[in-house]
Motif scaffolding. Sequence first.
Motif, PDB file in Angstrom:
ATOM      1  N   TRP A  30       8.926   0.988   2.842  1.00 34.07           N
ATOM      2  CA  TRP A  30       7.565   0.635   2.414  1.00 34.07           C
ATOM      3  C   TRP A  30       6.703   0.214   3.615  1.00 34.07           C
ATOM      4  O   TRP A  30       5.695  -0.457   3.450  1.00 34.07           O
ATOM      5  CB  TRP A  30       7.617  -0.480   1.369  1.00 34.07           C
ATOM      6  N   ASN A  31       7.152   0.623   4.807  1.00 33.25           N
ATOM      7  CA  ASN A  31       6.397   0.352   6.039  1.00 33.25           C
ATOM      8  C   ASN A  31       6.124  -1.144   6.210  1.00 33.25           C
ATOM      9  O   ASN A  31       5.045  -1.548   6.658  1.00 33.25           O
ATOM     10  CB  ASN A  31       5.077   1.137   6.028  1.00 33.25           C
ATOM     11  N   ALA A  32       7.116  -1.963   5.847  1.00 34.74           N
ATOM     12  CA  ALA A  32       6.916  -3.410   5.819  1.00 34.74           C
ATOM     13  C   ALA A  32       7.774  -4.155   6.846  1.00 34.74           C
ATOM     14  O   ALA A  32       8.014  -5.356   6.702  1.00 34.74           O
ATOM     15  CB  ALA A  32       7.209  -3.946   4.418  1.00 34.74           C
ATOM     16  N   LEU A  33       8.198  -3.479   7.903  1.00 34.48           N
ATOM     17  CA  LEU A  33       9.016  -4.151   8.910  1.00 34.48           C
ATOM     18  C   LEU A  33       8.210  -5.181   9.700  1.00 34.48           C
ATOM     19  O   LEU A  33       8.776  -6.138  10.232  1.00 34.48           O
ATOM     20  CB  LEU A  33       9.651  -3.126   9.842  1.00 34.48           C
ATOM     21  N   ASP A  34       6.894  -4.995   9.775  1.00 39.24           N
ATOM     22  CA  ASP A  34       6.056  -6.017  10.426  1.00 39.24           C
ATOM     23  C   ASP A  34       6.120  -7.327   9.647  1.00 39.24           C
ATOM     24  O   ASP A  34       6.111  -8.416  10.236  1.00 39.24           O
ATOM     25  CB  ASP A  34       4.607  -5.541  10.518  1.00 39.24           C
ATOM     26  N   ALA A  35       6.193  -7.222   8.333  1.00 36.01           N
ATOM     27  CA  ALA A  35       6.307  -8.415   7.495  1.00 36.01           C
ATOM     28  C   ALA A  35       7.668  -9.079   7.701  1.00 36.01           C
ATOM     29  O   ALA A  35       7.781 -10.309   7.706  1.00 36.01           O
ATOM     30  CB  ALA A  35       6.112  -8.054   6.027  1.00 36.01           C
ATOM     31  N   VAL A  36       8.702  -8.270   7.897  1.00 37.10           N
ATOM     32  CA  VAL A  36      10.042  -8.814   8.176  1.00 37.10           C
ATOM     33  C   VAL A  36      10.033  -9.569   9.494  1.00 37.10           C
ATOM     34  O   VAL A  36      10.562 -10.689   9.601  1.00 37.10           O
ATOM     35  CB  VAL A  36      11.096  -7.683   8.205  1.00 37.10           C
ATOM     36  N   ALA A  37       9.425  -8.960  10.513  1.00 30.69           N
ATOM     37  CA  ALA A  37       9.352  -9.612  11.825  1.00 30.69           C
ATOM     38  C   ALA A  37       8.536 -10.889  11.758  1.00 30.69           C
ATOM     39  O   ALA A  37       8.858 -11.897  12.407  1.00 30.69           O
ATOM     40  CB  ALA A  37       8.750  -8.645  12.844  1.00 30.69           C
ATOM     41  N   SER A  38       7.480 -10.876  10.938  1.00 33.03           N
ATOM     42  CA  SER A  38       6.604 -12.040  10.818  1.00 33.03           C
ATOM     43  C   SER A  38       7.328 -13.231  10.190  1.00 33.03           C
ATOM     44  O   SER A  38       7.254 -14.353  10.702  1.00 33.03           O
ATOM     45  CB  SER A  38       5.372 -11.672   9.973  1.00 33.03           C
ATOM     46  N   ILE A  39       8.048 -12.998   9.103  1.00 33.59           N
ATOM     47  CA  ILE A  39       8.750 -14.109   8.450  1.00 33.59           C
ATOM     48  C   ILE A  39       9.925 -14.567   9.308  1.00 33.59           C
ATOM     49  O   ILE A  39      10.273 -15.756   9.331  1.00 33.59           O
ATOM     50  CB  ILE A  39       9.207 -13.733   7.018  1.00 33.59           C
ATOM     51  N   GLY A  77       0.789  -1.221   0.000  1.00 31.91           N
ATOM     52  CA  GLY A  77       0.000   0.000   0.000  1.00 31.91           C
ATOM     53  C   GLY A  77       0.820   1.270   0.000  1.00 31.91           C
ATOM     54  O   GLY A  77       0.276   2.367   0.142  1.00 31.91           O
ATOM     55  N   GLU A  78       2.134   1.151  -0.142  1.00 30.16           N
ATOM     56  CA  GLU A  78       3.033   2.307  -0.143  1.00 30.16           C
ATOM     57  C   GLU A  78       3.756   2.381  -1.491  1.00 30.16           C
ATOM     58  O   GLU A  78       4.009   1.363  -2.136  1.00 30.16           O
ATOM     59  CB  GLU A  78       4.091   2.182   0.961  1.00 30.16           C
ATOM     60  N   THR A  79       4.104   3.608  -1.907  1.00 30.58           N
ATOM     61  CA  THR A  79       4.851   3.806  -3.145  1.00 30.58           C
ATOM     62  C   THR A  79       6.154   4.520  -2.843  1.00 30.58           C
ATOM     63  O   THR A  79       6.174   5.532  -2.136  1.00 30.58           O
ATOM     64  CB  THR A  79       4.030   4.626  -4.158  1.00 30.58           C
ATOM     65  N   GLY A  80       7.242   3.969  -3.336  1.00 26.69           N
ATOM     66  CA  GLY A  80       8.558   4.558  -3.131  1.00 26.69           C
ATOM     67  C   GLY A  80       9.434   4.331  -4.350  1.00 26.69           C
ATOM     68  O   GLY A  80       9.038   3.654  -5.301  1.00 26.69           O
ATOM     69  N   THR A  81      10.632   4.900  -4.294  1.00 27.11           N
ATOM     70  CA  THR A  81      11.529   4.861  -5.448  1.00 27.11           C
ATOM     71  C   THR A  81      12.842   4.171  -5.110  1.00 27.11           C
ATOM     72  O   THR A  81      13.401   4.372  -4.028  1.00 27.11           O
ATOM     73  CB  THR A  81      11.826   6.286  -5.953  1.00 27.11           C
ATOM     74  N   ILE A  82      13.316   3.348  -6.039  1.00 25.06           N
ATOM     75  CA  ILE A  82      14.605   2.675  -5.908  1.00 25.06           C
ATOM     76  C   ILE A  82      15.529   3.158  -7.014  1.00 25.06           C
ATOM     77  O   ILE A  82      15.180   3.079  -8.206  1.00 25.06           O
ATOM     78  CB  ILE A  82      14.463   1.150  -6.020  1.00 25.06           C
ATOM     79  N   ALA A  83      16.699   3.679  -6.653  1.00 24.22           N
ATOM     80  CA  ALA A  83      17.705   4.037  -7.657  1.00 24.22           C
ATOM     81  C   ALA A  83      18.338   2.758  -8.206  1.00 24.22           C
ATOM     82  O   ALA A  83      18.556   1.798  -7.465  1.00 24.22           O
ATOM     83  CB  ALA A  83      18.771   4.932  -7.035  1.00 24.22           C
ATOM     84  N   LEU A  84      18.630   2.742  -9.484  1.00 25.22           N
ATOM     85  CA  LEU A  84      19.159   1.548 -10.135  1.00 25.22           C
ATOM     86  C   LEU A  84      20.558   1.772 -10.692  1.00 25.22           C
ATOM     87  O   LEU A  84      20.876   2.860 -11.173  1.00 25.22           O
ATOM     88  CB  LEU A  84      18.240   1.121 -11.288  1.00 25.22           C
ATOM     89  N   GLU A  85      21.372   0.733 -10.610  1.00 25.68           N
ATOM     90  CA  GLU A  85      22.634   0.686 -11.336  1.00 25.68           C
ATOM     91  C   GLU A  85      22.354   0.039 -12.684  1.00 25.68           C
ATOM     92  O   GLU A  85      21.610  -0.940 -12.769  1.00 25.68           O
ATOM     93  CB  GLU A  85      23.683  -0.126 -10.570  1.00 25.68           C
ATOM     94  N   THR A  86      22.951   0.578 -13.739  1.00 25.71           N
ATOM     95  CA  THR A  86      22.689   0.088 -15.088  1.00 25.71           C
ATOM     96  C   THR A  86      23.940  -0.533 -15.689  1.00 25.71           C
ATOM     97  O   THR A  86      24.995   0.093 -15.713  1.00 25.71           O
ATOM     98  CB  THR A  86      22.207   1.233 -15.999  1.00 25.71           C
ATOM     99  N   LEU A  87      23.805  -1.761 -16.170  1.00 27.51           N
ATOM    100  CA  LEU A  87      24.896  -2.454 -16.855  1.00 27.51           C
ATOM    101  C   LEU A  87      24.456  -2.745 -18.283  1.00 27.51           C
ATOM    102  O   LEU A  87      23.459  -3.444 -18.501  1.00 27.51           O
ATOM    103  CB  LEU A  87      25.265  -3.760 -16.144  1.00 27.51           C
ATOM    104  N   LYS A  88      25.187  -2.205 -19.254  1.00 25.69           N
ATOM    105  CA  LYS A  88      24.890  -2.453 -20.656  1.00 25.69           C
ATOM    106  C   LYS A  88      25.646  -3.700 -21.100  1.00 25.69           C
ATOM    107  O   LYS A  88      26.839  -3.663 -21.364  1.00 25.69           O
ATOM    108  CB  LYS A  88      25.285  -1.244 -21.506  1.00 25.69           C
ATOM    109  N   ASN A  89      24.941  -4.828 -21.171  1.00 25.97           N
ATOM    110  CA  ASN A  89      25.572  -6.071 -21.601  1.00 25.97           C
ATOM    111  C   ASN A  89      25.879  -6.063 -23.093  1.00 25.97           C
ATOM    112  O   ASN A  89      26.870  -6.626 -23.540  1.00 25.97           O
ATOM    113  CB  ASN A  89      24.672  -7.270 -21.279  1.00 25.97           C
ATOM    114  N   SER A  90      24.976  -5.469 -23.861  1.00 26.48           N
ATOM    115  CA  SER A  90      25.155  -5.321 -25.309  1.00 26.48           C
ATOM    116  C   SER A  90      24.215  -4.212 -25.752  1.00 26.48           C
ATOM    117  O   SER A  90      23.508  -3.607 -24.931  1.00 26.48           O
ATOM    118  CB  SER A  90      24.823  -6.629 -26.042  1.00 26.48           C
TER     119      SER A  90
END
Length: 210
Positions: free
Chosen positions: A169-178, A141-154
């Motif tokens: 993403w406010n998902a630490l409860d899910a981390v604790a649960s698993i 239910g949350e939206t966030g941004t991840i910066a990416l590293e780009t590798l040009k294989n070809s």
Amino acid sequence: MKKTLLVLSLVIAGLTYSCKETKKDNSAAAKTETVEEPFSLIKDSTKVSFTAYKTTDKIPVGGIFKTINIKNEGTGATALEAMDGTEFSIPVSSLFTNDGTGTRDPKLLEFFFGVMDNTELISGIFNVDGDACSLEITLNGETGTIALETLKNSETKYTFTGVLKLGDWNALDAVASINKACEALHTGPDGVSKTWEDVAIEGVVVFEKK
């Protein structure tokens, strides 16, 4: 005689003008033909994998998503331009970690994704700003941004990598649960059970040049 010379002059002038126009038209056609052909995403080729971590020694546990739904794929003068604005959704039910016991995937679905909000799909948009690439991801239910590293294989194959921090993403409860569900398996030699919030992600994308 003068009349004959005048007629010949008019004919020669007409032919000269006609040749110039033909050369001009041919030149314009040549310019049109040399425009670079655009790239487009081969959407069925896209592969997404992830690496989570357990124990205080940060032991990696890898997996993939077998299904990636792509829409709004476009074209561009470069592969990255073709990717800009591409939308995707990933059914979490397509999770696969190649666990020989057959117990890990059901646990992840129940005790990790199952405690999140709106967990049927992970959705997002691929964004390009110059040479910088990022993912706008909606999860729990949350939206966030991840910066990416780009590798040009070809020219037609790229690999994108990044790190998703579940706390963003406010998902630490899910981390604790698993972690609780896999407490013994996530306990290292120090006797501490730990599941990390960092998840490394990787996407491999293949393009065609039309």
